[in-house]
Design a protein around this motif. Structure first.
Motif, PDB file in Angstrom:
ATOM      1  N   LYS A 370      31.756  -3.971-139.053  1.00 51.81           N
ATOM      2  CA  LYS A 370      32.084  -3.758-140.462  1.00 51.81           C
ATOM      3  C   LYS A 370      30.943  -2.989-141.128  1.00 51.81           C
ATOM      4  N   LEU A 371      31.307  -1.905-141.815  1.00 57.20           N
ATOM      5  CA  LEU A 371      30.259  -1.122-142.454  1.00 57.20           C
ATOM      6  C   LEU A 371      29.566  -1.989-143.507  1.00 57.20           C
ATOM      7  N   PRO A 372      28.240  -2.007-143.489  1.00 50.62           N
ATOM      8  CA  PRO A 372      27.534  -2.874-144.432  1.00 50.62           C
ATOM      9  C   PRO A 372      27.646  -2.338-145.852  1.00 50.62           C
ATOM     10  N   SER A 373      27.386  -3.190-146.804  1.00 47.20           N
ATOM     11  CA  SER A 373      27.374  -2.716-148.183  1.00 47.20           C
ATOM     12  C   SER A 373      25.952  -2.899-148.697  1.00 47.20           C
ATOM     13  N   SER A 377      20.720   2.538-154.630  1.00 47.37           N
ATOM     14  CA  SER A 377      19.365   3.035-154.875  1.00 47.37           C
ATOM     15  C   SER A 377      18.450   2.837-153.666  1.00 47.37           C
ATOM     16  N   LYS A 378      18.911   1.986-152.746  1.00 48.93           N
ATOM     17  CA  LYS A 378      18.050   1.729-151.583  1.00 48.93           C
ATOM     18  C   LYS A 378      18.299   2.688-150.421  1.00 48.93           C
ATOM     19  N   THR A 379      19.332   3.521-150.521  1.00 50.07           N
ATOM     20  CA  THR A 379      19.690   4.348-149.358  1.00 50.07           C
ATOM     21  C   THR A 379      18.643   5.412-149.083  1.00 50.07           C
ATOM     22  N   ALA A 380      18.606   5.798-147.830  1.00 52.76           N
ATOM     23  CA  ALA A 380      17.762   6.937-147.433  1.00 52.76           C
ATOM     24  C   ALA A 380      18.696   8.113-147.134  1.00 52.76           C
ATOM     25  N   LEU A 381      18.147   9.284-146.932  1.00 51.64           N
ATOM     26  CA  LEU A 381      18.869  10.476-146.480  1.00 51.64           C
ATOM     27  C   LEU A 381      19.721  11.164-147.549  1.00 51.64           C
ATOM     28  N   LEU A 427      14.551  -3.674-135.478  1.00 52.57           N
ATOM     29  CA  LEU A 427      14.836  -4.424-136.715  1.00 52.57           C
ATOM     30  C   LEU A 427      15.820  -5.563-136.435  1.00 52.57           C
ATOM     31  N   ALA A 428      16.757  -5.284-135.526  1.00 53.90           N
ATOM     32  CA  ALA A 428      17.801  -6.279-135.238  1.00 53.90           C
ATOM     33  C   ALA A 428      17.208  -7.583-134.712  1.00 53.90           C
ATOM     34  N   LYS A 429      16.052  -7.428-134.071  1.00 56.18           N
ATOM     35  CA  LYS A 429      15.453  -8.621-133.469  1.00 56.18           C
ATOM     36  C   LYS A 429      14.641  -9.439-134.483  1.00 56.18           C
ATOM     37  N   ASP A 430      14.414  -8.859-135.639  1.00 58.79           N
ATOM     38  CA  ASP A 430      13.562  -9.511-136.632  1.00 58.79           C
ATOM     39  C   ASP A 430      14.418 -10.025-137.790  1.00 58.79           C
ATOM     40  N   PRO A 431      14.560 -11.359-137.926  1.00 64.25           N
ATOM     41  CA  PRO A 431      15.422 -11.911-138.978  1.00 64.25           C
ATOM     42  C   PRO A 431      14.987 -11.470-140.375  1.00 64.25           C
ATOM     43  N   ALA A 432      13.717 -11.169-140.560  1.00 67.99           N
ATOM     44  CA  ALA A 432      13.241 -10.764-141.889  1.00 67.99           C
ATOM     45  C   ALA A 432      13.614  -9.317-142.221  1.00 67.99           C
ATOM     46  N   ALA A 433      14.094  -8.573-141.187  1.00 66.92           N
ATOM     47  CA  ALA A 433      14.345  -7.139-141.414  1.00 66.92           C
ATOM     48  C   ALA A 433      15.839  -6.826-141.534  1.00 66.92           C
ATOM     49  N   GLN A 434      16.638  -7.842-141.791  1.00 70.26           N
ATOM     50  CA  GLN A 434      18.093  -7.619-141.804  1.00 70.26           C
ATOM     51  C   GLN A 434      18.535  -6.638-142.891  1.00 70.26           C
ATOM     52  N   SER A 435      17.920  -6.729-144.061  1.00 72.80           N
ATOM     53  CA  SER A 435      18.393  -5.814-145.106  1.00 72.80           C
ATOM     54  C   SER A 435      17.942  -4.383-144.798  1.00 72.80           C
ATOM     55  N   GLU A 436      16.781  -4.274-144.185  1.00 67.79           N
ATOM     56  CA  GLU A 436      16.325  -2.936-143.769  1.00 67.79           C
ATOM     57  C   GLU A 436      17.273  -2.360-142.710  1.00 67.79           C
ATOM     58  N   LEU A 437      17.687  -3.203-141.794  1.00 69.50           N
ATOM     59  CA  LEU A 437      18.628  -2.775-140.739  1.00 69.50           C
ATOM     60  C   LEU A 437      19.926  -2.259-141.381  1.00 69.50           C
ATOM     61  N   GLN A 438      20.402  -2.998-142.369  1.00 71.03           N
ATOM     62  CA  GLN A 438      21.642  -2.581-143.024  1.00 71.03           C
ATOM     63  C   GLN A 438      21.472  -1.251-143.742  1.00 71.03           C
ATOM     64  N   THR A 439      20.301  -1.068-144.353  1.00 66.07           N
ATOM     65  CA  THR A 439      20.034   0.219-145.018  1.00 66.07           C
ATOM     66  C   THR A 439      20.111   1.364-144.023  1.00 66.07           C
ATOM     67  N   VAL A 440      19.494   1.168-142.870  1.00 64.77           N
ATOM     68  CA  VAL A 440      19.479   2.244-141.866  1.00 64.77           C
ATOM     69  C   VAL A 440      20.902   2.547-141.414  1.00 64.77           C
ATOM     70  N   LEU A 441      21.664   1.510-141.128  1.00 63.51           N
ATOM     71  CA  LEU A 441      23.009   1.746-140.610  1.00 63.51           C
ATOM     72  C   LEU A 441      23.919   2.324-141.690  1.00 63.51           C
ATOM     73  N   SER A 488      28.760   6.171-151.649  1.00 60.51           N
ATOM     74  CA  SER A 488      30.029   5.589-152.104  1.00 60.51           C
ATOM     75  C   SER A 488      30.873   5.143-150.908  1.00 60.51           C
ATOM     76  N   LEU A 489      30.209   4.989-149.783  1.00 64.68           N
ATOM     77  CA  LEU A 489      30.923   4.612-148.554  1.00 64.68           C
ATOM     78  C   LEU A 489      31.510   3.202-148.685  1.00 64.68           C
ATOM     79  N   PRO A 490      32.825   3.081-148.495  1.00 63.35           N
ATOM     80  CA  PRO A 490      33.412   1.734-148.619  1.00 63.35           C
ATOM     81  C   PRO A 490      33.119   0.881-147.386  1.00 63.35           C
TER      82      PRO A 490
END
Ligand code: MSP
Length: 635
Positions: A370-373, A377-381, A427-441, A488-490
């Motif tokens: 499922k595409l993360p939401s 303002s946090k997105t890169a690229l 990042l996937a292996k680090d529970p503290a980095a979950q929001s960063e992982l979602q940003t990247v994906l 605006s990716l759903p």
């Protein structure tokens, strides 16, 4: 939003289509899809040019009535173009009745306006070029390099178009419309040509029967180029009973042509239109030629890229990508299967395909598909993609397709690098980095979505697959990229990732291609009976004399002994490969009962046999290892 009218040249139906023909329509297809995607109402025209002496000759060579011959080739063109997925809106055939009416109407109008008169034309005419050639200094028949034949003397009553009256008007038009002829270098050539002076143009023939009759004087048929160029307006209903699209779509926004036929489109065509009181087209863009292995594609050289072979081994998207990317639009390009495979592997498999599948796989693995939401303002690229979108539009609108693609691929590299640098697998292996992982994906998937929209007119099938694969709604070709904001990716559910472009095993595929082109050559040669073969009188001949033919770089004049009462003269096109002295005293094989033919004013009383070196195209003379008597018959 507006209208956009794009055309291709109409193709001569004297032979089967090859890549060079498909190319112009492939580019028109890109422009048409691009414009439609941006909301324009598009009319995309292609078709076939079916009149004239050349076509008549091709039909008689294939022993078919002309009608049947043209119908067959047209069917083949249409089938090939539909297999290639071209989205043309209309197919014009110059043998259709409405076209005939429209052309006659254009002629009447030009005549009514005082730009046509009856006169006599005498000159050197090359049937291959369908045009009169310049007189030579010594008055002899000019030799046409392109068609390897002497021009023929033609004198006949003819209607003339007062082209000479248009020199200033054309120059003025070029001046006021700097984008009329593109690219710039070609524009300068045309301007120089017009400045050198324009002669009136003969626009009818009494010697050609297979054509459109001149109104009120049907012993004349209209000059093939007058007939052919008119297609761009007759297809819109000019002067005929077709639906009137003329008012909406004329003037054409873009006539795409090869550089070999630019003059007809940039000089004659606007002059005909001006003479009829019709506005000239907006842009004529002359593209370069596809060479193959560094040489012009030609049936005699045997380096024509056959569309059936191409389509058997490659997908339409792969071919489209290569053609748009490899040829800098306006310049010549080289088409080789090796280069095609290399580009597919490097840019499509490793580049786009890999970015797509690695991103989708990570979304599947780390986000349960499922595409993360995330907070926009946090997105890169975002800046990379928006800049790429802007540059892409500019390059496309300027018809720099190759550069437009470079822009997309630079963005692909940037996304790739972003993923590698952020190392989501760590990042996937680090529970503290979950929001960063979602940003990247999220950022990567959003970048891919925007790039997919840009790629839709270029790679329509793959873009659709990517779009659907990401679980997105609608179809990318119906979405205007500029209306889609960044971030605006759903939150869609993705499908299990597919491999878009598998890597090609180059060696294996090259071997398969070689095999299938051999099979094709075999298939094209019909089986003959022994009686048919016996009709050909092959003899051993001894070369007595050999010399170059003055002013003809390709020809040698040979005097050969066939054991007859007197020697024969043979003119052969081998001067670039054999020096005269190499041949004297050599025994060769000659077709002794071939109809004599004049070359450069010299009668050739037979033809020598040579093998064709398929790669280089050089001929290698046939001969014997053992001694053999002069005049011996081969059977
Ligand atoms: N019938 C005329 C055009 C009349 S338009 C009013 C004609 N036909 S053609 O079949 O000979 O060529 C059609 C187009 O194919 C031209 O634009 C020509 O440049 C293009 N090509 C043919 N061989 C080509 C390559 N090898 N490479 C690229 N395009 C080439 O001319």
């Amino acid at each position: 939003m507006g209208k956009f009218y794009v055309t291709t040249p109409i193709y001569y139906v004297n032979s089967r289509p090859h890549l060079g023909h498909a190319y112009t329509t492939m580019v028109a297809d890109l422009v048409a899809r691009y414009r439609r995607q941006r909301g324009d109402e598009v009319f995309f025209l292609t078709g076939t040019d079916e009149h004239g002496q050349n076509i008549e000759r091709a039909a008689s060579a294939s022993s078919l009535p002309v009608r049947e011959h043209v119908d067959r080739i047209v069917a083949e063109y249409k089938q090939t173009f539909s297999q290639l997925g071209f989205t043309y809106d209309y197919w014009i055939r110059t043998t259709d009745d409405y076209h005939k009416q429209g052309v006659q109407q254009l002629f009447r109008k030009v005549k009514e306006n005082g730009y046509v008169y009856l006169g006599h034309y005498e000159g050197w005419y090359c049937v291959g070029c369908a045009e009169f050639k310049e007189e030579t200094v010594d008055g002899s028949a000019p030799y046409c390099e392109l068609h390897d034949r002497l021009a023929e003397r033609l004198s006949e009553e003819s209607y003339f178009f007062r082209l000479s009256e248009f020199q200033e008007k054309l120059l003025d038009y070029y001046e006021r419309n700097p984008k009329f002829i593109r690219p710039e270098a070609r524009r300068n050539e045309v301007i120089a040509f017009v400045k050198a002076g324009l002669k009136d143009l003969s626009i009818s023939r009494v010697s050609v029967k297979w054509g459109i009759p001149v109104p009120d004087d049907p012993k004349h048929t209209l000059y093939v180029w007058f007939d052919a160029l008119s297609n761009y307006i007759t297809a819109l209903g000019y002067g005929n009973y077709l639906e009137n699209r003329f008012d909406k779509f004329w003037p054409a926004d873009l006539h795409l042509v090869g550089k070999d036929i630019l003059r007809f489109h940039a000089v004659y065509w606007p002059a005909f239109l001006m003479a009829a009181g019709i506005e000239p087209p907006r842009t004529v863009f002359a593209h370069g030629m596809w060479l193959s292995g560094g040489r012009k594609m030609s049936k005699t050289v045997g380096n024509v890229i056959d569309l059936n072979t191409l389509m058997r081994h490659f997908s339409n998207d792969q071919v489209r990508y290569f053609c748009y990317r490899e040829m800098s639009f306006g310049q010549d390009g080289d088409f080789t299967y090796e280069a095609l495979i290399d580009r597919v592997n490097a840019d499509l498999a490793k580049g786009l395909g890999n970015l797509y599948s690695r991103t989708m796989k990570m979304i599947e693995k780390y986000c349960d598909g499922k595409l993360p939401s995330i907070d926009a303002s946090k997105t890169a690229l975002g800046d990379v993609i928006l800049a790429a979108k802007e540059r892409f539009e500019r390059e496309m609108q300027d018809y720099n397709f190759s550069r437009a693609l470079e822009v997309v691929w630079e963005a692909i590299s940037a996304v790739d690098k972003y993923i590698s640098d952020s190392a989501p697998w760590k990042l996937a292996k680090d529970p503290a980095a979950q929001s960063e992982l979602q940003t990247v994906l999220y950022s990567s998937a959003e970048a891919i979505r925007h790039l997919t929209l840009l790629l839709a007119p270029i790679l329509p099938t793959s873009a659709e697959t990517m779009w659907k694969g990401m679980g997105l709604e609608g179809t990318p070709l119906n979405i205007v990229p500029a209306t889609v904001p960044w971030a605006s990716l759903p939150q869609t559910i993705i499908s299990p990732p597919v491999q878009l472009f598998p890597t090609i095993d180059k060696e294996k595929l090259m071997a398969e291609i070689a095999k299938s082109s051999d099979i094709q050559t075999e298939q094209k040669t019909p089986t003959v009976t022994i009686e048919d073969f016996a009709k050909i009188d092959l003899r051993v001949a001894l070369v007595l004399e050999a010399e170059r033919v003055p002013k003809a770089d390709k020809l040698l004049r040979l005097i050969v002994d066939l054991g007859e009462d007197k020697p024969r003269q043979i003119v052969a096109g081998i001067a670039q490969y054999y020096a005269p002295e190499q041949l004297i005293g050599r025994k060769i094989i000659v077709v002794a009962n071939l109809e004599p033919r004049k070359l450069r004013g010299l009668e050739s009383q037979g033809m020598l046999l040579a093998a064709q070196h398929s790669k280089e195209g050089r001929p290698i003379l046939a001969g014997f290892l053992e001694d053999v008597p002069v005049g011996a018959k081969l059977k």
